[in-house]
Design a protein around this motif. Structure first.
Motif, short mmCIF file in Angstrom:
data_model
loop_
_atom_site.label_atom_id
_atom_site.label_comp_id
_atom_site.label_asym_id
_atom_site.label_seq_id
_atom_site.Cartn_x
_atom_site.Cartn_y
_atom_site.Cartn_z
N ALA A 187 0.82 -1.22 0.00
CA ALA A 187 0.00 0.00 0.00
C ALA A 187 0.85 1.26 0.00
CB ALA A 187 -0.95 -0.01 1.20
N SER A 188 1.99 1.20 0.68
CA SER A 188 2.82 2.41 0.74
C SER A 188 3.42 2.75 -0.62
CB SER A 188 3.93 2.24 1.78
OG SER A 188 4.75 1.14 1.45
N GLU A 189 3.70 1.73 -1.42
CA GLU A 189 4.27 1.95 -2.75
C GLU A 189 3.23 2.42 -3.77
OE1 GLU A 189 6.25 -1.60 -4.07
OE2 GLU A 189 6.98 -2.00 -2.05
N HIS A 190 1.99 2.04 -3.53
CA HIS A 190 0.92 2.32 -4.51
C HIS A 190 -0.18 3.21 -3.93
CE1 HIS A 190 2.66 -0.64 -7.21
NE2 HIS A 190 2.73 -1.49 -6.20
N GLY A 191 0.15 3.97 -2.91
CA GLY A 191 -0.85 4.78 -2.23
C GLY A 191 -1.61 5.73 -3.13
N ASP A 192 -0.90 6.41 -4.04
CA ASP A 192 -1.57 7.36 -4.92
C ASP A 192 -2.54 6.65 -5.87
OD1 ASP A 192 -0.23 9.46 -3.75
OD2 ASP A 192 1.30 9.60 -5.33
N GLN A 193 -2.11 5.51 -6.41
CA GLN A 193 -2.98 4.75 -7.30
C GLN A 193 -4.21 4.24 -6.55
OE1 GLN A 193 0.37 2.17 -8.63
NE2 GLN A 193 -0.72 2.24 -10.58
N ILE A 194 -3.99 3.75 -5.35
CA ILE A 194 -5.10 3.25 -4.55
C ILE A 194 -6.08 4.37 -4.25
CG2 ILE A 194 -5.72 2.30 -2.27
CD1 ILE A 194 -3.07 0.67 -2.44
N ASP A 195 -5.56 5.54 -3.92
CA ASP A 195 -6.43 6.69 -3.65
C ASP A 195 -7.27 7.05 -4.87
OD1 ASP A 195 -5.47 6.84 -1.05
OD2 ASP A 195 -4.10 8.52 -1.47
N GLU A 196 -6.65 7.05 -6.05
CA GLU A 196 -7.39 7.35 -7.28
C GLU A 196 -8.49 6.32 -7.53
OE1 GLU A 196 -4.94 7.93 -10.77
OE2 GLU A 196 -3.43 8.96 -9.57
N LEU A 197 -8.14 5.06 -7.35
CA LEU A 197 -9.13 4.00 -7.55
C LEU A 197 -10.26 4.11 -6.54
CD1 LEU A 197 -6.74 1.01 -8.31
CD2 LEU A 197 -8.18 2.24 -9.95
N TRP A 198 -9.91 4.46 -5.30
CA TRP A 198 -10.92 4.62 -4.26
C TRP A 198 -11.90 5.73 -4.62
CZ3 TRP A 198 -13.22 1.99 -0.77
CH2 TRP A 198 -13.96 2.61 0.22
N VAL A 199 -11.42 6.84 -5.16
CA VAL A 199 -12.28 7.94 -5.57
C VAL A 199 -13.23 7.46 -6.68
CG1 VAL A 199 -12.31 10.20 -6.73
CG2 VAL A 199 -10.71 9.77 -4.85
N LYS A 200 -12.70 6.72 -7.64
CA LYS A 200 -13.54 6.17 -8.72
C LYS A 200 -14.59 5.23 -8.16
CE LYS A 200 -10.09 6.49 -12.38
NZ LYS A 200 -9.26 5.73 -13.34
N LYS A 201 -14.19 4.41 -7.20
CA LYS A 201 -15.12 3.47 -6.59
C LYS A 201 -16.23 4.21 -5.86
CE LYS A 201 -15.50 -0.24 -3.24
NZ LYS A 201 -14.84 -0.99 -2.19
N GLN A 202 -15.88 5.26 -5.12
CA GLN A 202 -16.88 6.06 -4.41
C GLN A 202 -17.87 6.69 -5.38
OE1 GLN A 202 -16.45 4.65 -1.41
NE2 GLN A 202 -17.12 6.60 -0.63
#
Length: 141
Positions: free
Chosen positions: A115-130
């Motif tokens: 998660a620490s390496e891909h935090g920005d990508q995860i955040d972007e995906l989370w916004v799309k999911k929301q």
């Protein structure tokens, strides 16, 4: 698997084509991509665009399995779904749910990789999911 919403649209296309074609125009290209009847629904739209839609032409242009399904569904005395617009909403909701599941799988994959390496990508995906969750909620009511 042919959903009740797909059967509803088919029934409406044959028995009340004007309402069904207007509803079909509300679908986005990605809405029908994963549907068992997607190619048939796309054909109906194409025929409408070319001013050539009639129930008989529609059925003639389908393959054997599709035409058998359409004939069976259209022969019912009542539509499987009472409002053609409800068919469109359900189909769109199914697409959004597929996209949400895909996003969640990607989030899970990235979290497993770190998660620490891909935090920005995860955040972007989370916004799309929301965003998808909000769209699904709007279609539900």
């Amino acid at each position: 698997q042919v959903t009740r919403a797909e059967k509803g649209l088919i029934w409406w296309l044959v028995n009340r084509p004007a309402a069904a074609l207007a509803a079909l125009e509300e679908l986005e290209p990605n809405d029908t991509g994963e549907l068992a009847t997607g190619s048939g629904l796309d054909l109906a739209l194409k025929l409408k665009e070319n001013s050539g839609f009639t129930p008989s032409v529609f059925i003639e242009r389908l393959d054997r399995a599709e035409s058998d399904l359409v004939t069976e569904v259209a022969g019912e005395s009542e539509p499987p779904v009472n409002e053609v617009g409800d068919c469109v909403r359900v189909i769109r909701k199914l697409r959004y749910e597929r996209e949400r599941a895909d996003l969640q799988r990607e989030i899970d994959r990235l979290q497993q990789q770190g998660a620490s390496e891909h935090g920005d990508q995860i955040d972007e995906l989370w916004v799309k999911k929301q965003d998808l969750l909000k769209r699904i909620e709007r279609l539900t009511y």
